[in-house]
Write a protein that holds these residues in place. Structure first.
Motif, short mmCIF file in Angstrom:
data_model
loop_
_atom_site.label_atom_id
_atom_site.label_comp_id
_atom_site.label_asym_id
_atom_site.label_seq_id
_atom_site.Cartn_x
_atom_site.Cartn_y
_atom_site.Cartn_z
N ASP A 46 0.90 -1.15 0.00
CA ASP A 46 0.00 0.00 0.00
C ASP A 46 0.95 1.20 0.00
OD1 ASP A 46 -1.46 2.20 0.75
OD2 ASP A 46 -2.42 1.26 2.47
N GLU A 48 0.70 4.00 0.93
CA GLU A 48 0.61 4.80 2.17
C GLU A 48 1.31 4.12 3.33
OE1 GLU A 48 -0.52 7.86 2.23
OE2 GLU A 48 -0.86 7.55 0.07
N GLN A 49 1.44 2.78 3.25
CA GLN A 49 1.99 2.04 4.39
C GLN A 49 2.55 0.70 3.91
OE1 GLN A 49 -0.76 0.24 7.19
NE2 GLN A 49 0.24 1.34 8.85
N LYS A 74 7.98 2.50 5.45
CA LYS A 74 8.13 3.10 4.11
C LYS A 74 9.09 4.29 4.09
CE LYS A 74 4.47 6.49 4.10
NZ LYS A 74 3.53 7.21 3.28
N ARG A 98 7.98 2.33 -3.31
CA ARG A 98 6.87 3.30 -3.42
C ARG A 98 6.41 3.45 -4.87
NH1 ARG A 98 5.93 8.65 -4.48
NH2 ARG A 98 8.07 9.12 -5.08
#
Ligand SMILES: CSC[C@@H](O)[C@@H](O)C(=O)COP(=O)(O)O
Ligand SMILES: [Zn+2]
Length: 217
Positions: A46, A48-49, A74, A98
């Motif tokens: 994800d 975001e995380q 991350k 990412r």
């Protein structure tokens, strides 16, 4: 998914797979002088995380010890209390995860990737065409050409990491740092290893071709 939700068994499997790959690459002399770093994501991706296991900085990567890896988030920060320091180049791994959502990132310094990165460094990329092993990147067209990006080898790692989005090519799972080494990645460790081996083979072929042609380009 939070880090604590990821099962211990999965984390252990990832550490074992990384340790096996580290030993294999060490046997090929792909970690001279403590160079190189490896990482593998744990849990789902994800943007975001996400979390990954990464080699601890400055270790002799030919040894197998209980202190070879740690888990980071991350941002490349350790998630558990540990005296270990993540690889000095963790931020580059973070950026590759990412941007690609990949499952593993491997970085090695070899003589061939150093020589080729310097020879083509001023061009900003290494052009590779018509060599069968390009198919290892899932590129099947005849006489295909790829361009492997070459970034400057700044001492400041964040300055390198911020250049990654500008050069990353979705079809080419690798980036060279000039006179330094290569980052190669894949959806899992199997694929990242295949890609890394293909890059190294291609660089050796190119180096030898350049010698055969009298090093003209
Ligand atoms: C010891 S030379 C290599 C380092 O400067 C670096 O480029 C490297 O690949 C290893 O750093 P590390 O912090 O151990 O992951
Ligand atoms: Zn390095």
């Amino acid at each position: 998914m939070g880090f604590e939700k990821i099962t211990l068994e999965h984390k252990r499997q990832v550490l074992e797979e990384l340790a096996d790959i580290k030993a294999l690459f060490a046997s090929r002399n792909w970690f001279p002088g403590t160079s190189g770093n490896l990482s593998m994501r744990v849990g789902d991706f994800d943007p975001e995380q996400f979390y990954f296991a990464v080699t601890a900085s400055g270790k002799d990567k030919s040894l197998r010890t209980p202190e070879d890896f740690l888990f980071v988030d991350k941002h490349g920060k350790a998630i558990e209390t540990t005296a270990l320091k993540p690889s000095a180049e963790t931020l580059i791994h973070c950026e590759i995860y990412r941007l690609t959502g990949c499952g593993a990132v491997f970085h090695v310094h070899t003589v061939f990737n150093n020589l080729i990165s310097e020879f083509f460094g001023a061009d900003g990329h290494v052009p590779i065409q018509g060599i069968e092993l390009i198919k290892a990147f899932n590129i099947w067209e005849e006489n295909a050409e790829i361009r492997v990006p070459v970034l400057p080898n700044f001492a400041d790692i964040p300055s390198i990491a911020e250049l990654v989005p500008g050069v990353l090519d979705a079809n080419v799972p690798g980036i060279l740092l000039r006179n330094h080494g290569i980052y190669a990645w894949g959806k899992d460790a199997f694929e990242a290893k295949r890609h890394l081996e293909a890059f190294e083979f291609l660089f050796e072929v190119m180096y030898r071709q350049l010698l055969l042609k009298g090093a003209t380009k």
